[in-house]
Design a protein around this motif. Structure first.
Motif, PDB file in Angstrom:
ATOM      1  N   ILE A 124       0.826  -1.204   0.000  1.00 49.61           N
ATOM      2  CA  ILE A 124       0.000   0.000   0.000  1.00 49.61           C
ATOM      3  C   ILE A 124       0.863   1.258   0.000  1.00 49.61           C
ATOM      4  O   ILE A 124       0.520   2.259  -0.636  1.00 49.61           O
ATOM      5  CB  ILE A 124      -1.027   0.001   1.167  1.00 49.61           C
ATOM      6  N   THR A 125       2.006   1.217   0.674  1.00 50.65           N
ATOM      7  CA  THR A 125       2.900   2.375   0.661  1.00 50.65           C
ATOM      8  C   THR A 125       3.383   2.664  -0.749  1.00 50.65           C
ATOM      9  O   THR A 125       3.370   3.818  -1.196  1.00 50.65           O
ATOM     10  CB  THR A 125       4.105   2.150   1.602  1.00 50.65           C
ATOM     11  N   THR A 173       6.223  -4.447  -2.388  1.00 54.39           N
ATOM     12  CA  THR A 173       6.659  -3.336  -3.231  1.00 54.39           C
ATOM     13  C   THR A 173       6.376  -3.625  -4.696  1.00 54.39           C
ATOM     14  O   THR A 173       5.878  -2.759  -5.426  1.00 54.39           O
ATOM     15  CB  THR A 173       8.160  -3.051  -3.007  1.00 54.39           C
ATOM     16  N   ALA A 174       6.661  -4.844  -5.119  1.00 55.29           N
ATOM     17  CA  ALA A 174       6.416  -5.219  -6.523  1.00 55.29           C
ATOM     18  C   ALA A 174       4.924  -5.159  -6.856  1.00 55.29           C
ATOM     19  O   ALA A 174       4.530  -4.623  -7.901  1.00 55.29           O
ATOM     20  CB  ALA A 174       6.973  -6.612  -6.798  1.00 55.29           C
ATOM     21  N   ILE A 175       4.093  -5.676  -5.970  1.00 63.57           N
ATOM     22  CA  ILE A 175       2.646  -5.652  -6.216  1.00 63.57           C
ATOM     23  C   ILE A 175       2.125  -4.210  -6.191  1.00 63.57           C
ATOM     24  O   ILE A 175       1.344  -3.809  -7.063  1.00 63.57           O
ATOM     25  CB  ILE A 175       1.899  -6.527  -5.192  1.00 63.57           C
ATOM     26  N   GLY A 176       2.558  -3.432  -5.209  1.00 67.83           N
ATOM     27  CA  GLY A 176       2.128  -2.032  -5.122  1.00 67.83           C
ATOM     28  C   GLY A 176       2.536  -1.241  -6.347  1.00 67.83           C
ATOM     29  O   GLY A 176       1.766  -0.418  -6.862  1.00 67.83           O
ATOM     30  N   TYR A 177       3.745  -1.496  -6.828  1.00 66.06           N
ATOM     31  CA  TYR A 177       4.210  -0.801  -8.031  1.00 66.06           C
ATOM     32  C   TYR A 177       3.373  -1.212  -9.246  1.00 66.06           C
ATOM     33  O   TYR A 177       2.949  -0.362 -10.036  1.00 66.06           O
ATOM     34  CB  TYR A 177       5.689  -1.090  -8.278  1.00 66.06           C
ATOM     35  N   GLY A 178       3.125  -2.513  -9.373  1.00 63.80           N
ATOM     36  CA  GLY A 178       2.306  -2.992 -10.490  1.00 63.80           C
ATOM     37  C   GLY A 178       0.905  -2.412 -10.463  1.00 63.80           C
ATOM     38  O   GLY A 178       0.377  -1.965 -11.489  1.00 63.80           O
TER      39      GLY A 178
END
Length: 192
Positions: A124-125, A173-178
């Motif tokens: 989420i961040t 981080t990877a999921i949030g970025y995607g």
């Protein structure tokens, strides 16, 4: 001892150091709370309110995308990974449980790998930073420190190893970025 066994041994040693050797009365108190949802709820409510008030319909779509991000990070960590990679939590590991200080009311029975707290907070961040940074500027980057504090607290209270939180943070981080890329490309917030 092969490389993976050595890495896991170092991971346990670092966990014991963080939990029992690098202790501090202030951290004893703070780490019990910063890992809890109630502690961060006002911050996330702030971002929801900010999006809805400032961006109208697109703000509501942002809220839905943020919820979808957390749902996805949680499902990946809690169901996909934890159900397939079984690792005892430090508080349940008979090899080290007697060497650690345990701070919370219960020791979860689920797998320690990966930390869903780390996955969710970093997911989420990353989504918030990647979608709202044009409006809030660089100070919003402090959210990554807040997420790192949650990760540290998970190790400090005795429910995760460092590798659990590092991998959880990386996946989140990877999921949030995607998710932020999808949101920014398909919907996007109004330009400044």
């Amino acid at each position: 001892m092969d490389l993976i066994d050595r890495l896991l041994q170092y991971d346990k040693e670092l966990m014991i150091s963080i939990n029992s050797k690098w202790d501090n009365p202030v951290l004893d108190f703070v780490c019990q709370h910063i890992r809890e949802t109630y502690f961060w709820a006002p911050l996330y409510l702030f971002f929801i309110t900010l999006a809805v008030i400032n961006f109208g319909k697109k703000g509501w779509l942002w809220v839905l995308a943020a919820i979808a991000t957390v749902a996805l990070t949680d499902q990946v960590s809690s169901n996909l990974i934890k159900n397939n990679i079984i690792r005892l939590r430090p508080c349940r590991d008979q090899e080290i449980a007697h060497q650690i200080r345990f701070f919370i009311n219960y020791c979860p029975g689920s797998s320690s790998f990966t930390s869903s707290h780390a996955t969710n907070h970093f997911g989420i961040t990353t989504f918030i930073v990647a979608t709202l940074r044009p409006y809030l500027g660089n100070p919003i980057l402090w959210l990554f420190l807040a997420s790192a504090a949650v990760c540290y607290a998970q190790v400090y209270v005795g429910v995760h190893y460092p590798i659990d939180v590092i991998c959880g943070a990386t996946i989140g981080t990877a999921i949030g970025y995607g998710m932020s890329r999808i949101f920014n490309n398909k919907i996007g917030l109004p330009t400044l």
